[in-house]
Design an enzyme around this catalytic site. Sequence first.
Site, PDB file in Angstrom:
ATOM      1  CG  HIS A 122     -41.951 -47.017  -1.540  1.00 40.32           C
ATOM      2  ND1 HIS A 122     -42.102 -47.079  -0.183  1.00 40.32           N
ATOM      3  CD2 HIS A 122     -41.785 -48.296  -1.953  1.00 40.32           C
ATOM      4  CE1 HIS A 122     -42.012 -48.342   0.219  1.00 40.32           C
ATOM      5  NE2 HIS A 122     -41.833 -49.103  -0.844  1.00 40.32           N
ATOM      6  CB  THR A 174     -46.012 -47.400 -17.927  1.00 39.29           C
ATOM      7  OG1 THR A 174     -45.945 -47.039 -19.314  1.00 39.29           O
ATOM      8  CG2 THR A 174     -44.654 -47.928 -17.476  1.00 39.29           C
ATOM      9  CE  LYS A 175     -48.463 -43.715 -21.860  1.00 37.71           C
ATOM     10  NZ  LYS A 175     -48.370 -42.929 -23.119  1.00 37.71           N
ATOM     11  CE  LYS A 192     -47.469 -60.232 -35.227  1.00 36.50           C
ATOM     12  NZ  LYS A 192     -47.299 -61.679 -35.568  1.00 36.50           N
TER      13      LYS A 192
END
Length: 206
Positions: A122, A174-175, A192
């Site tokens: 949003h 988020t990445k 790992k």
Amino acid sequence: MAIAERIKSNPKLKKMAIWALTSGNGVKPRWWVRNFVNPIYTKRGKKSLICGKARLDIMPFNHFEIGSDSTIEDYTIVNNGMGPVKIGNSSFIGAMNVIIGPITIGDHIMTAQNVVMSGLNHGFSDVKTPFRYQPCTTDEIVIGEGCWIGANSVITAGVQIGKYSIVAAGSVVTKNVPEYTIVGGNPAKPIKQFNHQAGEWQRVTV
């Protein structure tokens, strides 16, 4: 110009079409869409299973596909209103997941319970307008082949997760995640990676 393109380019026609296709606040498709339109436009592979208590908010103007031998468990919500949703072959979507397009989920994927994957955001630039009413943006999520997404994880818009990677329970991703990598935490970071020469998972050193 095709009919669909003409409707999308004309605000009045677009508003009428959305009203005709959706009920209430424009999120859920109307009864006639669910029962008569979606069975024609959606693509389901052989032996795919969508459990009876799963909620499919599927709109005919965006693509929805579930591959062969794949399962969507009870109480999961799938919404393609803002972008297409594709689930590959032999994938298992656990109970109480939320899947909002645009998103591509590859083959042989396993998600646990309460996973949220949303390709939608949003807008929030105008602080005088409630965020709910501001324009939305989308960025496709891509989950590569063979991944395992742990319980209570969140995958944010635009993230790509490489094949045969694992997202630990409770993570917020988020990445992008490289192939053959285990990530965890908030925000999720590599823990790992699989060493093909050694044939084992090895801890990532910072």
